[in-house]
Design a protein around this motif. Structure first.
Motif, PDB file in Angstrom:
ATOM      1  N   GLY A  56      18.332  59.916  27.656  1.00  0.00           N
ATOM      2  CA  GLY A  56      18.096  58.549  28.112  1.00  0.00           C
ATOM      3  C   GLY A  56      17.695  58.570  29.572  1.00  0.00           C
ATOM      4  N   PRO A  57      17.562  57.411  30.169  1.00  0.00           N
ATOM      5  CA  PRO A  57      17.215  57.378  31.598  1.00  0.00           C
ATOM      6  C   PRO A  57      18.268  58.148  32.399  1.00  0.00           C
ATOM      7  N   PRO A  58      17.845  58.998  33.331  1.00  0.00           N
ATOM      8  CA  PRO A  58      18.806  59.818  34.064  1.00  0.00           C
ATOM      9  C   PRO A  58      19.675  58.995  35.004  1.00  0.00           C
ATOM     10  N   THR A  59      20.930  59.418  35.125  1.00  0.00           N
ATOM     11  CA  THR A  59      21.853  58.816  36.089  1.00  0.00           C
ATOM     12  C   THR A  59      22.411  59.871  37.033  1.00  0.00           C
ATOM     13  N   ARG A  60      22.450  61.135  36.579  1.00  0.00           N
ATOM     14  CA  ARG A  60      22.931  62.241  37.411  1.00  0.00           C
ATOM     15  C   ARG A  60      22.149  63.504  37.063  1.00  0.00           C
ATOM     16  N   TYR A  61      21.935  64.337  38.084  1.00  0.00           N
ATOM     17  CA  TYR A  61      21.339  65.651  37.867  1.00  0.00           C
ATOM     18  C   TYR A  61      21.878  66.588  38.936  1.00  0.00           C
ATOM     19  N   LEU A  62      22.529  67.658  38.506  1.00  0.00           N
ATOM     20  CA  LEU A  62      23.132  68.643  39.405  1.00  0.00           C
ATOM     21  C   LEU A  62      24.034  67.998  40.452  1.00  0.00           C
ATOM     22  N   GLY A  63      24.802  67.007  40.031  1.00  0.00           N
ATOM     23  CA  GLY A  63      25.741  66.341  40.925  1.00  0.00           C
ATOM     24  C   GLY A  63      25.142  65.197  41.717  1.00  0.00           C
ATOM     25  N   ALA A  64      23.832  65.041  41.679  1.00  0.00           N
ATOM     26  CA  ALA A  64      23.173  63.975  42.439  1.00  0.00           C
ATOM     27  C   ALA A  64      23.080  62.707  41.592  1.00  0.00           C
ATOM     28  N   ASN A  65      23.184  61.562  42.256  1.00  0.00           N
ATOM     29  CA  ASN A  65      22.991  60.276  41.593  1.00  0.00           C
ATOM     30  C   ASN A  65      21.499  60.009  41.465  1.00  0.00           C
ATOM     31  N   ILE A  66      21.076  59.555  40.301  1.00  0.00           N
ATOM     32  CA  ILE A  66      19.681  59.202  40.070  1.00  0.00           C
ATOM     33  C   ILE A  66      19.654  57.716  39.721  1.00  0.00           C
ATOM     34  N   SER A  67      18.788  56.967  40.374  1.00  0.00           N
ATOM     35  CA  SER A  67      18.693  55.542  40.080  1.00  0.00           C
ATOM     36  C   SER A  67      17.234  55.099  40.154  1.00  0.00           C
ATOM     37  N   GLN A  68      16.967  53.956  39.552  1.00  0.00           N
ATOM     38  CA  GLN A  68      15.621  53.406  39.524  1.00  0.00           C
ATOM     39  C   GLN A  68      15.609  52.096  40.303  1.00  0.00           C
ATOM     40  N   TYR A  69      14.536  51.849  41.025  1.00  0.00           N
ATOM     41  CA  TYR A  69      14.408  50.608  41.786  1.00  0.00           C
ATOM     42  C   TYR A  69      12.939  50.216  41.856  1.00  0.00           C
ATOM     43  N   GLN A  70      12.693  49.011  42.335  1.00  0.00           N
ATOM     44  CA  GLN A  70      11.314  48.529  42.496  1.00  0.00           C
ATOM     45  C   GLN A  70      11.147  47.892  43.862  1.00  0.00           C
ATOM     46  N   PHE A  71       9.976  48.115  44.451  1.00  0.00           N
ATOM     47  CA  PHE A  71       9.623  47.424  45.685  1.00  0.00           C
ATOM     48  C   PHE A  71       9.080  46.052  45.322  1.00  0.00           C
ATOM     49  N   PRO A  72       9.382  45.041  46.114  1.00  0.00           N
ATOM     50  CA  PRO A  72       8.794  43.720  45.850  1.00  0.00           C
ATOM     51  C   PRO A  72       7.271  43.802  45.855  1.00  0.00           C
ATOM     52  N   GLY A  73       6.662  43.223  44.847  1.00  0.00           N
ATOM     53  CA  GLY A  73       5.212  43.207  44.741  1.00  0.00           C
ATOM     54  C   GLY A  73       4.611  44.452  44.086  1.00  0.00           C
ATOM     55  N   ASP A  74       5.438  45.423  43.740  1.00  0.00           N
ATOM     56  CA  ASP A  74       4.963  46.648  43.085  1.00  0.00           C
ATOM     57  C   ASP A  74       5.626  46.715  41.717  1.00  0.00           C
ATOM     58  N   GLU A  75       4.840  46.612  40.661  1.00  0.00           N
ATOM     59  CA  GLU A  75       5.429  46.592  39.321  1.00  0.00           C
ATOM     60  C   GLU A  75       5.789  47.973  38.797  1.00  0.00           C
ATOM     61  N   SER A  76       5.377  49.009  39.495  1.00  0.00           N
ATOM     62  CA  SER A  76       5.679  50.378  39.084  1.00  0.00           C
ATOM     63  C   SER A  76       7.073  50.781  39.575  1.00  0.00           C
ATOM     64  N   PRO A  77       7.983  51.143  38.671  1.00  0.00           N
ATOM     65  CA  PRO A  77       9.339  51.521  39.114  1.00  0.00           C
ATOM     66  C   PRO A  77       9.329  52.846  39.873  1.00  0.00           C
ATOM     67  N   LYS A  78      10.249  52.979  40.807  1.00  0.00           N
ATOM     68  CA  LYS A  78      10.418  54.192  41.608  1.00  0.00           C
ATOM     69  C   LYS A  78      11.799  54.779  41.315  1.00  0.00           C
ATOM     70  N   TRP A  79      11.951  56.068  41.588  1.00  0.00           N
ATOM     71  CA  TRP A  79      13.221  56.750  41.363  1.00  0.00           C
ATOM     72  C   TRP A  79      13.822  57.157  42.696  1.00  0.00           C
ATOM     73  N   ALA A  80      15.132  57.107  42.776  1.00  0.00           N
ATOM     74  CA  ALA A  80      15.853  57.513  43.982  1.00  0.00           C
ATOM     75  C   ALA A  80      16.907  58.542  43.599  1.00  0.00           C
ATOM     76  N   ILE A  81      17.200  59.426  44.531  1.00  0.00           N
ATOM     77  CA  ILE A  81      18.230  60.432  44.309  1.00  0.00           C
ATOM     78  C   ILE A  81      19.179  60.376  45.510  1.00  0.00           C
ATOM     79  N   GLY A  82      20.464  60.467  45.252  1.00  0.00           N
ATOM     80  CA  GLY A  82      21.449  60.378  46.327  1.00  0.00           C
ATOM     81  C   GLY A  82      22.651  61.259  46.059  1.00  0.00           C
ATOM     82  N   SER A  83      23.501  61.364  47.054  1.00  0.00           N
ATOM     83  CA  SER A  83      24.646  62.261  46.956  1.00  0.00           C
ATOM     84  C   SER A  83      25.987  61.540  47.039  1.00  0.00           C
ATOM     85  N   GLN A  84      25.996  60.218  46.953  1.00  0.00           N
ATOM     86  CA  GLN A  84      27.217  59.460  47.203  1.00  0.00           C
ATOM     87  C   GLN A  84      28.385  59.838  46.284  1.00  0.00           C
TER      88      GLN A  84
END
Length: 154
Positions: A56-84
């Motif tokens: 399914g859509p990723p939420t974690r990879y190798l301990g990192a958080n994976i999330s999806q977001y969108q910029f206003p005015g851009d319909e193409s989703p972007k992915w973010a990776i974090g360590s929180q």
């Protein structure tokens, strides 16, 4: 091929646009980056057993958080990776270990080492095997936090 954990191939989107599909594999962590990652994972599942609830859509990879977001005015989703979450777990591990030893983290410090500390005059006993093992574990955790942080910065 430079990295045996990274697989890539050219693909064509449904719009006709050419792009690269990627699959990252590390031991039992797999992430597919594609217009249709499900097709890649379904093909892999024919040869290797993948947990059904892990596809399914990723939420974690190798301990990192994976999330999806969108910029206003851009319909193409972007992915973010974090360590929180990894950092939170690392702090929990350290606090737990310290509590077992009857110690705790200070809440306010002015620096990493005490003022006037001179390491060349250090005379404390060497670590026992338990402490040495925890120290090596903590160094490994910190090294991975640095790696995840590098991803965060990029």
């Amino acid at each position: 091929r430079a990295d045996q954990d990274v697989w890539m191939r050219q693909a064509v989107k449904s719009t006709g646009e050419k792009y690269w599909e990627y699959v990252f594999i590390y031991t039992d962590d797999v992430i597919a980056m594609s217009e249709n990652p499900r097709a890649i994972l379904d093909e892999m599942n024919k040869h290797f057993l993948l947990k059904a609830d892990s596809i399914g859509p990723p939420t974690r990879y190798l301990g990192a958080n994976i999330s999806q977001y969108q910029f206003p005015g851009d319909e193409s989703p972007k992915w973010a990776i974090g360590s929180q979450e990894y950092v939170k777990e690392a702090v929990r591990v350290v606090k737990s270990w310290l509590e077992q030893k009857g110690m705790h983290l200070k809440t306010k410090v002015s620096g990493v080492l005490p003022s006037g500390y001179r390491p060349e005059l250090e005379s404390t006993d060497l670590l026992g095997s338990d402490e040495a093992h925890f120290y090596m574990q903590a160094i490994g955790i910190l090294r991975w936090i640095v790696e995840l942080g590098r991803i965060d910065i990029c």
